[in-house]
Design an enzyme around this catalytic site. Sequence first.
Site, PDB file in Angstrom:
ATOM      1  CG  HIS A  17       0.093  20.812   1.102  1.00 39.26           C
ATOM      2  ND1 HIS A  17      -0.039  19.683   0.329  1.00 39.26           N
ATOM      3  CD2 HIS A  17       0.341  21.823   0.234  1.00 39.26           C
ATOM      4  CE1 HIS A  17       0.132  19.983  -0.940  1.00 39.26           C
ATOM      5  NE2 HIS A  17       0.355  21.278  -1.022  1.00 39.26           N
ATOM      6  CG  ASP A  50      -5.395  14.921   3.939  1.00 42.64           C
ATOM      7  OD1 ASP A  50      -5.124  14.464   2.820  1.00 42.64           O
ATOM      8  OD2 ASP A  50      -4.604  15.625   4.596  1.00 42.64           O
ATOM      9  CG  ASP A  90      -5.131  19.670   2.399  1.00 44.08           C
ATOM     10  OD1 ASP A  90      -5.183  20.914   2.314  1.00 44.08           O
ATOM     11  OD2 ASP A  90      -4.068  19.037   2.286  1.00 44.08           O
ATOM     12  CD  GLU A  93      -0.852  17.086   5.407  1.00 50.70           C
ATOM     13  OE1 GLU A  93       0.302  17.005   4.925  1.00 50.70           O
ATOM     14  OE2 GLU A  93      -1.838  17.426   4.747  1.00 50.70           O
TER      15      GLU A  93
END
Length: 235
Positions: free
Chosen positions: A166, A19, A171, A21
Amino acid sequence: MDGFIPSQAAGTAEIVFFDLETTVPRRAGQRFWVLEFGAIVVCPRKLVELESFSTLIKPKDLSAVALKSSRCDGITREAVESAPEFEEVAEKIFSILNGRVWAGHNIRRFDCARIKEAFAEIGKPAPVPVGMIDSLGVLTEKFGRRAGNMKMATLASYFGLGQQKHRSLDDVRMNLEVLKHCATVLFLESSLPNTFNSNLQSSLTVTTRSRSNGKLPCREETSRKSPPISLGYQR
């Protein structure tokens, strides 16, 4: 199957849930900057975590990162200004991703594109998966919209797994747990279709009626998949 790319090696290859950000472009011409990378390597036969890696990443344009975050655990400019730049962690990220099955929520549209962009910017070849599992496509097809808008936060709430943080490593671990829960429900429904599927149809009928009365069963929340223009970073 939407969201799944089969491969000959996918049966034996390890799965890496990952993941990113990133910043959110606030006007035309701005780009995404990767602020955090997180991944777990998972054994496909036992679904146990074998390895994990996460790092904050300093973008070349620090002004694209908000000074303050609207989320209590969000990424701020101060948090990343002393972090390594992408080029410094690119080799590790490459070793985590390359030659494995990639998994994540909406990675086909978002995360994969950002990874390619980041490696292209430093003039190095991007990692290549041997297969891909995009849980957004898979779960939309197989689990349906019984859990609402199918965002990770909504799915986690549906199964009582807590609030989405988040942050990349949190996540991806939540993503794996959501898949486990969905798979269990689908297994039960396929094992006793007359019992469980009739209950499901009744539940869907109630949901449809509540929508017709103007009451949504699930509240929409913003995320990196549909980011609000005012935020300085996104999931």
